[in-house]
Design an enzyme around this catalytic site. Structure first.
Site, mmCIF file in Angstrom:
data_model
loop_
_atom_site.group_PDB
_atom_site.id
_atom_site.type_symbol
_atom_site.label_atom_id
_atom_site.label_comp_id
_atom_site.label_asym_id
_atom_site.label_seq_id
_atom_site.Cartn_x
_atom_site.Cartn_y
_atom_site.Cartn_z
ATOM 1 N N TYR A 11 78.415 -85.575 -13.989
ATOM 2 C CA TYR A 11 77.643 -84.619 -13.197
ATOM 3 C C TYR A 11 78.399 -83.304 -13.054
ATOM 4 O O TYR A 11 77.873 -82.224 -13.362
ATOM 5 C CB TYR A 11 77.331 -85.203 -11.816
ATOM 6 C CG TYR A 11 76.441 -84.314 -10.980
ATOM 7 C CD1 TYR A 11 75.059 -84.343 -11.137
ATOM 8 C CD2 TYR A 11 76.977 -83.428 -10.034
ATOM 9 C CE1 TYR A 11 74.235 -83.523 -10.380
ATOM 10 C CE2 TYR A 11 76.169 -82.605 -9.284
ATOM 11 C CZ TYR A 11 74.791 -82.656 -9.455
ATOM 12 O OH TYR A 11 73.982 -81.827 -8.719
ATOM 13 N N SER B 90 76.195 -76.247 -9.591
ATOM 14 C CA SER B 90 76.570 -76.950 -8.365
ATOM 15 C C SER B 90 78.000 -76.568 -8.014
ATOM 16 O O SER B 90 78.789 -76.187 -8.887
ATOM 17 C CB SER B 90 76.470 -78.469 -8.581
ATOM 18 O OG SER B 90 77.164 -79.193 -7.580
#
Length: 258
Positions: A153, A140
């Site tokens: 995350y 990401s």
């Protein structure tokens, strides 16, 4: 089973993972699709109707510490030759680290780091022996953005980015190609973005669709790229965020701007 090799796609019951499965089926790969949701069986039926490939659907909790070994052992017992591994399964919370439960924090650490790394460990050994294999890991753009409410995350996505780059270098001349895909926002309903904001994001290119992302990711993988960050605006965002000092991020937190 047919003689065609298999593509193993995790988190394939919806969203990006399902689109990865469709793209690989278009390329005539048999499929092993894995999810912790029963909906994976329904998606398998759709894929079988739409494409002339075999589809093995497995309901598995990939957040368990021994999930990778169990999945590998299953493929071994069935004689399934995995030529493509797509580590897509993941979870997301926009929440402070201490506000998440112990169970969730263990889940995200296992699901984003332990399971994909160990799946690579088991399956890439066979790929090296055949001198042919492709691995795609879903990272990401947050892997470069260590900000509030995304502590686990972004950190786990940074692991996937760095791990992918290292193994890309290690395995490249052994015929196995590792690619990290680093998207920004994807229109999967995961981020609680309003419909109006989603439409604007899709129009300007800040938000992409699962279909477009899957095709971009697979193309980068087969082109043997180490990583790909789709979308020009995502590159601009990364540049701007890199200019912010930690003290500025603390002020943003204090003033509740984000």
């Amino acid at each position: 089973m047919t003689g065609k090799p298999y593509a193993l796609v995790t988190g394939a019951s919806s969203g990006i993972g399902y689109q990865y499965a469709r793209v690989m089926a278009e390329k005539q790969y048999n499929l092993i699709i894995v999810s912790n949701e029963q909906a994976i069986e329904e998606k398998a039926e759709i894929l079988r109707k739409d494409f002339p490939v075999e589809v093995v659907a497995l309901v598995r909790d990939l957040g368990k510490p021994d999930a990778a070994k169990e999945l590998y052992d299953f493929c071994q017992s069935k004689g399934l030759v995995v030529e493509v591994l797509i580590n897509n399964a993941g979870v997301y919370h926009d929440r402070d680290f201490l506000d998440d439960s112990e169970a969730f924090n263990e889940l995200i650490l296992n699901l984003h780091m332990n399971t994909p790394a160990m799946l690579m460990y088991y399956f890439s050994k066979e790929m090296v022996a055949r001198h042919k294999g492709y691995i795609l890991n879903m990272s990401s753009i947050t892997s470069n953005i260590a900000v509030q409410r995304l502590a686990t995350y972004s950190a786990t996505k940074a692991f996937l980015k760095n791990f992918s780059r290292s193994t890309h270098i290690e395995l490249y001349h052994k015929g196995v190609y590792v690619t990290a895909v680093r998207p920004g926002a994807v229109n999967t309903g995961l981020y609680n973005i309003s419909n109006a904001a989603t439409k604007i994001g899709l129009f300007v290119g800040y938000i992409t669709t699962p279909e477009r992302l899957a095709r971009r990711g697979v193309r980068a993988m087969f082109n043997k790229r180490a990583q790909v960050t789709p979308g020009f605006l995502n590159h601009v965002l990364l540049f701007l965020v890199a200019l912010l000092p930690t003290c500025a991020l603390r002020l943003i937190r204090r003033w509740k701007i984000f």
